[in-house]
Structure formats: C-alpha cells, structure tokens
Design an enzyme around this catalytic site. Sequence first.
Site, PDB file in Angstrom:
ATOM      1  N   GLU A 160      44.027  43.101  50.748  1.00 15.45           N
ATOM      2  CA  GLU A 160      43.543  43.978  49.673  1.00 15.45           C
ATOM      3  C   GLU A 160      42.021  43.951  49.758  1.00 15.45           C
ATOM      4  O   GLU A 160      41.405  42.941  49.387  1.00 15.45           O
ATOM      5  CB  GLU A 160      44.002  43.451  48.305  1.00 15.45           C
ATOM      6  CG  GLU A 160      45.496  43.338  48.139  1.00 15.45           C
ATOM      7  CD  GLU A 160      46.174  44.683  48.021  1.00 15.45           C
ATOM      8  OE1 GLU A 160      45.566  45.608  47.458  1.00 15.45           O
ATOM      9  OE2 GLU A 160      47.307  44.812  48.505  1.00 15.45           O
TER      10      GLU A 160
ATOM     11  N   CYS B 178      37.080  46.300  42.558  1.00 14.57           N
ATOM     12  CA  CYS B 178      37.407  46.959  43.837  1.00 14.57           C
ATOM     13  C   CYS B 178      37.609  48.455  43.644  1.00 14.57           C
ATOM     14  O   CYS B 178      37.307  49.244  44.524  1.00 14.57           O
ATOM     15  CB  CYS B 178      38.625  46.304  44.484  1.00 14.57           C
ATOM     16  SG  CYS B 178      40.067  46.251  43.416  1.00 14.57           S
TER      17      CYS B 178
HETATM   18  P1  NAD Z   1      34.922  37.678  50.640  1.00 15.14           P
HETATM   19  O1  NAD Z   1      35.673  38.423  51.675  1.00 15.14           O
HETATM   20  O2  NAD Z   1      33.550  37.254  50.917  1.00 15.14           O
HETATM   21  O3  NAD Z   1      35.717  36.350  50.211  1.00 15.14           O
HETATM   22  C1  NAD Z   1      37.061  36.392  49.787  1.00 15.14           C
HETATM   23  C2  NAD Z   1      37.688  35.021  50.020  1.00 15.14           C
HETATM   24  O4  NAD Z   1      37.792  34.767  51.416  1.00 15.14           O
HETATM   25  C3  NAD Z   1      36.910  33.851  49.453  1.00 15.14           C
HETATM   26  O5  NAD Z   1      37.819  32.945  48.867  1.00 15.14           O
HETATM   27  C4  NAD Z   1      36.247  33.245  50.678  1.00 15.14           C
HETATM   28  O6  NAD Z   1      35.955  31.870  50.555  1.00 15.14           O
HETATM   29  C5  NAD Z   1      37.318  33.457  51.718  1.00 15.14           C
HETATM   30  N1  NAD Z   1      36.870  33.475  53.115  1.00 15.14           N
HETATM   31  C6  NAD Z   1      35.629  33.673  53.606  1.00 15.14           C
HETATM   32  N2  NAD Z   1      35.658  33.673  54.957  1.00 15.14           N
HETATM   33  C7  NAD Z   1      36.942  33.475  55.323  1.00 15.14           C
HETATM   34  C8  NAD Z   1      37.616  33.415  56.579  1.00 15.14           C
HETATM   35  N3  NAD Z   1      36.969  33.555  57.732  1.00 15.14           N
HETATM   36  N4  NAD Z   1      38.955  33.218  56.590  1.00 15.14           N
HETATM   37  C9  NAD Z   1      39.637  33.098  55.421  1.00 15.14           C
HETATM   38  N5  NAD Z   1      39.055  33.164  54.203  1.00 15.14           N
HETATM   39  C10 NAD Z   1      37.722  33.349  54.153  1.00 15.14           C
HETATM   40  O7  NAD Z   1      35.005  38.623  49.349  1.00 15.14           O
HETATM   41  P2  NAD Z   1      34.231  38.446  47.971  1.00 15.14           P
HETATM   42  O8  NAD Z   1      32.794  38.757  48.212  1.00 15.14           O
HETATM   43  O9  NAD Z   1      34.617  37.160  47.355  1.00 15.14           O
HETATM   44  O10 NAD Z   1      34.907  39.606  47.086  1.00 15.14           O
HETATM   45  C11 NAD Z   1      34.420  40.898  46.932  1.00 15.14           C
HETATM   46  C12 NAD Z   1      35.203  41.877  47.791  1.00 15.14           C
HETATM   47  O11 NAD Z   1      36.595  41.849  47.453  1.00 15.14           O
HETATM   48  C13 NAD Z   1      34.764  43.317  47.570  1.00 15.14           C
HETATM   49  O12 NAD Z   1      34.664  43.972  48.810  1.00 15.14           O
HETATM   50  C14 NAD Z   1      35.921  43.919  46.752  1.00 15.14           C
HETATM   51  O13 NAD Z   1      36.038  45.313  46.880  1.00 15.14           O
HETATM   52  C15 NAD Z   1      37.089  43.185  47.319  1.00 15.14           C
HETATM   53  N6  NAD Z   1      38.226  43.214  46.397  1.00 15.14           N
HETATM   54  C16 NAD Z   1      39.327  43.977  46.710  1.00 15.14           C
HETATM   55  C17 NAD Z   1      40.397  44.055  45.809  1.00 15.14           C
HETATM   56  C18 NAD Z   1      41.634  44.879  46.105  1.00 15.14           C
HETATM   57  O14 NAD Z   1      42.625  44.719  45.411  1.00 15.14           O
HETATM   58  N7  NAD Z   1      41.616  45.771  47.084  1.00 15.14           N
HETATM   59  C19 NAD Z   1      40.337  43.355  44.599  1.00 15.14           C
HETATM   60  C20 NAD Z   1      39.197  42.590  44.328  1.00 15.14           C
HETATM   61  C21 NAD Z   1      38.151  42.522  45.232  1.00 15.14           C
END
Ligand code: NAD
Length: 509
Positions: free
Chosen positions: A244, A278
């Site tokens: 997502e 999002c």
């Molecule tokens: P991010 O991708 O930086 O981090 C998300 C999670 O992934 C965190 O827990 C992080 O520690 C972990 N992570 C980081 N590197 C990783 C790796 N290599 N392997 C596995 N896990 C890893 O995202 P963010 O900045 O925390 O969140 C914001 C983003 O999330 C925005 O782009 C937003 O649009 C999106 N989002 C999407 C939805 C949806 O339902 N489509 C909902 C909420 C947020």
Amino acid sequence: MAIVQAGETTGGVRRLRVANPATKEHIGDISVNTLEIVRETVARSRTAQEAWGAKTVDERAIVIDRALKLLIARQEDFISVIMRETGRSHFETIMMEIMPACDALSYFSKQARRTLRDRKVGLHLLRNKRLTITYQPLGVVGVITPWNGPFILSINPAIQALLAGNGVVIKPSEVTPFSGKLVAELFRDAGLPSGLLAVLEGDGETGVALIESGVDKISFTGSVKTGRKVGEACGRNLVPCTLELGGKDAMIVCDDADVVRAANGAVFGALMNAGQFCCSIERIYVAENIADEFIRRVVAKVKTLKQATSGEFDLGPMIWPPQLDVIERHIEDAKKHGATVLVGGKRNEQVGGLYYEPTVITNVTHDMAIMREETFGPVVAIVRVQSDDEAIRCANDSTYGLTATVWSRSDERAEAIAKRLVVGSISVNDVALTYGALEAPFGGRRSSGVGQIHGENSLRNFCYPTPILFDRFRTKEEVVWYPYTNDKAKLLQRIIRWIWGTPLGKLMS
Ligand code: NAD
C-alpha cells in the site's frame, strides 16, 4: 532537528531517540531489533499460532470483540500516546485512528464469521465430485507500517490476520513506535495467547529482517521507494505481499459542481493530517467557469484554519522532518516556474515544532514537481481546465494511481468520469472515504501499490483458500484411469462433441 536520532549502541544493539514533532521534546528510546531477535519473535508467534489457527472463527472473534470493548474504554490513554508522537489534534486523532480502529474490530469480527466459513461449491463439469473450499491460515504475517497513521495502519491488518488464524509480527515506523506498541498492549489485555502477536521496535534494518525471517506474508504500507525494496525482497524470499504505497491524488471539479461543498471538501481532503494522508488531494483540476469562485472559497476557508500544539486546532506538524524539505522544494520550484502562492507557502515558525502553513498555490503547470511527485504536506495546488476530457487526461498523466475524487451535480456524469480514471478507488462529491468504507476493496494502481485490502476478500487474503475435492459415488475406478484403450478415446471424443458442441451440453456444463 530530527524526530528520530541515533542513540547509543550497547551490546551490538543500536538505540534510537524519539521526539514529539510538535514540541521537539524527547519522548522515549527504542532498540533496533536485529535479524536474530526478529527470527526468535517470529518463531514464538509460529508456535502460538498452531493452537490459535486450530480455534474456530467464533473463538478468535471473542478476543477481537474484547479488544473493541477495551479500546472504547481506554481511548483517552491511546489518544494521548498517538498525539504525543504525531502532534495531531485530539479531534483528528479520534477521527483518523480510534474510530476506524473500532470499526475495523467490529466489522471484521462480523465478516469473519461469514467469509471464513468452509464453502461448498457446485462443480460445472465434474458432477460426480463434491468441492469444499476451506480457508486455512497462512502462518505468521509480518506487518510493516508508516508514521502517518501509526495506530490504525498497524491494527487494521493485524485484526484481519488474527481473525484469519495467523500469528502477527508488526514493525511500526521508528518515527512513531509507541503508537504501534499500543496494538500489542490492547490484544494482550484482550486475552490473545502470549507470543501470538508481537510488535518489534526498529527501523529499516528490522523491516528487512522481518521479510527475511521466514514469515508467510508481508503487509506493507509506506512509500513507493521502500515498497519497491520490500517487493524485491519478498520476491527473492517467495513471500506473498500487499504493498500500500504513496499517491498523488487528483480532484476533478466539473462545471456543474456544488462549488461550496467542493471547496470545503478540497480544503479538508488536502489538509487533513496536515496533508500526510496517502489519499490526500494533491492536485485539483477545476472547470474554468467556476474556478474563480472555487479558489476564492478555498483560500477563505484555509485562512480560518488554526495550527497549535494544544487546545482546539486544525493542523498539526509534519511528523517526519524530511517531509518539510520536500514541501519547500516543491513550493520553491513551482514559484520559480511562475506559480502563485495565494496563502501560506512557508514554515510556521510561530508554533515551534515542524509546522508548515496551510498553502494554496495556483498557476501551476502539469510538469512541475508539485504536480508530479508526492508532496505529503498541507498544500492545495489548483489548475484550471477547459473540459472533463482535459481533467481526465491530466489526472491520469501520473505515475501514481491511488484514489481520486470527482465533483458534479450529476452522478451519471461523475460516474462516467470515474470509470475513465486509472486509480484504485474513486469518491464522488466526497473525500478521503474509500479507505474507511471497509466493504470497498482498497489499493493502488501503477506505482501506488500491489494488491488490495478490505472488501469481500479482505480476510480471505490472509488465508490460503484450500480446495478439498471429494469423490461422490466411490466407484471402483474412473473412465480416464488405466488402461487407455481406443474405445475409451472414442468415448471421450463423443463427450467432447456433446458437452462443448451442442446447445444442451453447453447449458449443462
Ligand atoms: P517508508 O517507506 O519510509 O517507511 C515505511 C516502513 O518501512 C517503516 O516502518 C520503515 O521503518 C520500514 N522500512 C524502511 N526501509 C525498509 C526496508 N528496506 N525493508 C522493509 N521495511 C523498511 O514510509 P513512511 O515515510 O513511513 O510513510 C509515508 C508513505 O506511506 C507515504 O508515501 C504515504 O503515501 C504512504 N502511505 C500509503 C498508504 C496506503 O494505504 N496506500 C497509507 C499510509 C501511508
């Protein structure tokens, strides 16, 4: 100042210091769990899952129902933890985190009793057989979540995975770890078997470890950049995943729209959670003939919004500091290329934390970064269009495809536009609701994601639908079994000609 800073490393374990984005005050420290600890946690969950997976859906639902009662009773405690990590208002925390969590607990508990029952399926051809489809748990589900909805985005997949009979290991964002931990606290107190659900502190390193740890599915919510890495790692490990991811959601305002509702909706849809949602409206395409009034109303409404660290207010801070840099880069780039900022357009230094003023920007063109990359901040960018076709063309001209909204007094016209948009879901004359409508499958197209959550198949997506085929008549042998003879071959050809070559055969098959 970073909200998450490196702390000491002791015994080979890194520590992180976490601060409140509204006040910048230190609120706690977490450890970065390594692969070894992650594997042990997953193994504990797997052991507990054996008994949990063998329980009936009704027995599992009893625990979920108890969790709902506890959440209602303890909501203020939960709200204060989430507010401390996100800086959001009390109202917004209830609306975005507690209400949808209560709804997910209640809705999926009821849905589980309906959709996870064994299903008997009639066979169109093999009438001498009987088919049952049973929904078996996958095992242990890894849930990796972002900071922008730290409680709901952790608890929602956990509820579904648990009801489907799985163990769950959650890795919340390092930016908002304590909201994620509330999920473990809630289910522990609701009587979930020990070890079945765990919340692991950590950053990307722990997320990587979770994918490598032997889990049976990954439910990931986060950015496109990380989502690609997660997808690759899941592919390498042959672990199914849903991704997502981010969006650049468009709002199309037709020339017959109710301008007042559309303007109010635009402000809420773009600025809710200070734009860190999002499904935030990030691009508005408004029909030329109503654009002046629409923009005037949007600006007037935005000017009434309050930013503060306590009391009654509308917009909280940026939860993650690098987001401020992205917003500034998008606004500066747009201004340099001729855009006009009508209100806002700068940090709000008066409040203290990581605040950016709610901003309305016009004269933007479709090639600017602000119209192409996810901004994820309190910014309303407005473009005038001459026709529905132009709006649809612009809306679809994006690498993202999460959600969109269409505004018109005619449902038929809005529906026709909706059907031409390449996005996961569409709201008409409304905003931000498709995630909350749990009957609606939710997901992103293009780079906004892979797979869907919610909808009729929600809980089944956390299971392996396993067909069990029974022979009904128990004859000594079947026609197709050995020996192969010319007579049997002729019989098969007669069957082919009758079943697929005659109207009656087609009707019966
Ligand atoms: P991010 O991708 O930086 O981090 C998300 C999670 O992934 C965190 O827990 C992080 O520690 C972990 N992570 C980081 N590197 C990783 C790796 N290599 N392997 C596995 N896990 C890893 O995202 P963010 O900045 O925390 O969140 C914001 C983003 O999330 C925005 O782009 C937003 O649009 C999106 N989002 C999407 C939805 C949806 O339902 N489509 C909902 C909420 C947020």
